[in-house]
Scaffold this active site. Structure first.
Site, PDB file in Angstrom:
ATOM      1  N   HIS A   1      -9.175   4.240  -0.984  1.00  0.00           N
ATOM      2  CA  HIS A   1      -7.877   3.612  -0.786  1.00  0.00           C
ATOM      3  C   HIS A   1      -7.578   2.868  -2.086  1.00  0.00           C
ATOM      4  CE1 HIS A   1      -4.061   2.415   0.803  1.00  0.00           C
ATOM      5  NE2 HIS A   1      -4.557   1.440   1.489  1.00  0.00           N
TER       6      HIS A   1
ATOM      7  N   CYS B   1       0.758  -1.323   0.058  1.00  0.00           N
ATOM      8  CA  CYS B   1      -0.016  -0.166   0.066  1.00  0.00           C
ATOM      9  C   CYS B   1       0.769   1.272   0.063  1.00  0.00           C
ATOM     10  CB  CYS B   1      -1.084   0.101   1.267  1.00  0.00           C
ATOM     11  SG  CYS B   1      -2.059  -1.397   1.300  1.00  0.00           S
TER      12      CYS B   1
END
Lengths: 130, 382
Positions: free
Chosen positions: B330, B83
């Site tokens: 996200h 991420c």
């Protein structure tokens, strides 16, 4: 998973085989080629005691595909008497009772069944000490 | 080393973008950034992407994206750090320009998560497959364990966690590109469905599609392209043990602390100099732990800071004015670049309803896995 990948991990998963660094004495589980603490590369084979204490925990409600039928289930980071920490499922209890500080033993169990005739995956789960 | 500036930005909205594929998202954001400076080409491309291979079966994104931008021939590299892929791509572009190897560099972050993949399993591949995922832990489960340890050690409460989500949704409601432009109450957060105790659905960032792009060049050339260049003052990257079990203190994010320390030191700034920050709130507990690792507050006190409103717009150090990962969305590989864009808008005074008055120095912190990698950038208006 491909069977060699499963087979390679059998010593640590079935027998809790670990490695004690000859340099700094730290016990590493599963074994590695380089000690993360001192950089040493010489080890003595050892096995973990089947006893430990919960460091932190959770109850998984949204589970991965293979484990959906088991949810909700408790997971914990358990620290053994050698100071090794491992991630395990905690079985044979009400998952909500698994909290930091709980004493557990580590028992050989079926961990998961892979879909579509895959491997039966074994390893250790924690069980609360009565 | 040369000083480096961000000279333009481009970004898709974040959300469930069913009309757009991975390449469409990239090209849309990249063209917006290129057209803003009237440049048809660049010297190099870095594409931050966590898992095109697992989400849509597409690897080799460097040449794919260069080709679809009409720039086949240009050096193009895909960068992966789970991420934190977008933030690490930004660092690669920053180092490329700083070193003098390239002048005009395009840094992208892109992810297409809503195309039928088993997202829980894909995200879990950023954890340790052999020692964590095998045993049945999920990504929310890892952060839930961090949360429970933080609660046990410092007395952090479910109300503290909920305050992060409430604040970030309030910010995101003012962001036209956010996935969720709606406010939530603490009661809604604390009664939402359980994911991994103590984390509920409204403690978790969503599954998102999106792309974000910034263009970099040497600061000394920046005014050829824009009247409002933003200098990247410093960049810090660090790693920590991969598995949560291998970290001495599960409540402290060592990689964040190390990355921030490097960025503060090389940038010659202290935590109290930072006026606005975007941090990696993939789960509400992550924002609290990050605030402590960035030294914005004492260890164990981030929940109290948040409930006191100090991290909201109007507070001492506004955090996640974009809505954060929680409300803005996200798309994992895009997040690090999108964070930089929010700070650029703040430092340019272009953040509209979300503007922090007179912000001149800002910070962006992006994180991979359960904290095994983190990258921190510090930006300033020049």
């Amino acid at each position: 998973m491909p069977s060699p990948r499963y087979w390679r991990e059998i010593p640590s998963r079935y027998r809790l085989e670990a490695a004690a660094c000859r340099g700094c004495k730290r016990v590493i589980y599963p074994k590695r080629q380089v000690c993360p603490q001192c950089g040493g590369v010489e080890f003595e084979a050892t096995r973990l005691a089947h006893r430990g204490r919960v460091v932190t925990s959770t109850v998984v409600h949204v589970a991965p595909t293979d484990l959906q039928m088991e949810a909700p289930y408790a997971m914990a980071v358990v620290e053994t008497e050698e100071g090794v920490r491992l991630m395990v499922q905690v079985a044979d209890c009400d998952p909500s009772e698994v909290l930091p500080g709980m004493e557990v033993t580590l028992e050989f169990r079926l961990i998961r069944k892979e879909d579509h005739g895959g491997i039966l995956c074994y390893g250790h789960k924690a069980v609360p000490v009565e | 080393m040369r000083d480096v500036a961000i000279i333009s930005t481009g970004m898709t909205p974040f959300g469930e973008l069913w009309q757009s594929g991975l390449r469409d998202l990239f090209v849309q954001a990249a063209r917006e950034a290129l057209m803003a400076v009237g440049s048809p080409s660049v010297d190099a491309i870095y594409v931050g992407n966590m898992s095109g291979g697992q989400f849509v079966g597409q690897e080799h994104l460097g040449p794919l994206m260069a080709d679809h931008l009409g720039l086949a021939g240009v050096p193009a590299t895909r960068v992966e750090s789970a991420c934190a892929s977008g933030g690490v791509a930004l660092r690669c572009g920053f180092l490329d320009v700083a070193a003098g190897a390239s002048d005009l560099v395009l840094v992208a972050g892109v992810e297409k998560m809503n195309d039928g993949a088993d997202v829980t399993n894909v995200l879990a591949s950023a954890a340790d497959q052999e020692t964590e995922v095998y045993h049945g832990i999920t990504f929310p489960g890892l952060y839930a364990m961090i949360a429970r340890a933080h609660m046990a050690r410092y007395g952090t409460t479910e109300e503290d966690l909920a305050a992060v989500s409430v604040k970030n949704h309030r910010h995101g409601a003012r962001n036209p590109k956010a996935q969720f432009r709606s406010e939530v109450t603490a009661e809604q957060v604390m009664t939402s469905s359980m994911v991994a105790e103590p984390l509920r659905l409204l403690h978790c960032s969503p599954v998102s599609d999106g792309a974000a792009v910034v263009l970099l060049c040497p600061l000394e050339r920046a005014r050829e392209f824009t009247d409002a260049p933003i200098r990247i003052r410093s960049s810090g990257l660090a790693t920590a043990p991969m598995a949560l079990a291998d970290r001495a203190d599960p409540t402290f994010l060592d990689a964040v602390s190390l990355a921030a320390g490097r960025a503060y030191k090389s940038g010659g700034v202290t935590p109290s100099d930072i006026q606005v920050a975007e941090v990696h709130d993939c789960f509400s507990i992550a924002e609290l732990c990050v605030l402590e690792a960035l030294c914005f507050t004492e260890r164990g006190s981030a929940g109290e800071l948040t409930r006191a409103g100090e991290t909201a717009l109007g507070g001492r150090i506004p955090i996640n004015t974009s809505g954060g990962l929680k409300s803005k969305g996200h798309p994992v590989g895009a997040t690090g670049v999108a964070q930089a864009i929010e700070i650029v808008e703040q430092l340019r005074g272009e953040a509209g309803e979300r503007q922090v008055p007179d912000a001149t120095i800002g910070l962006a912190q992006n994180m991979g896995g359960s904290g095994a990698s983190s990258v921190v950038h510090i930006f300033e208006r020049v």
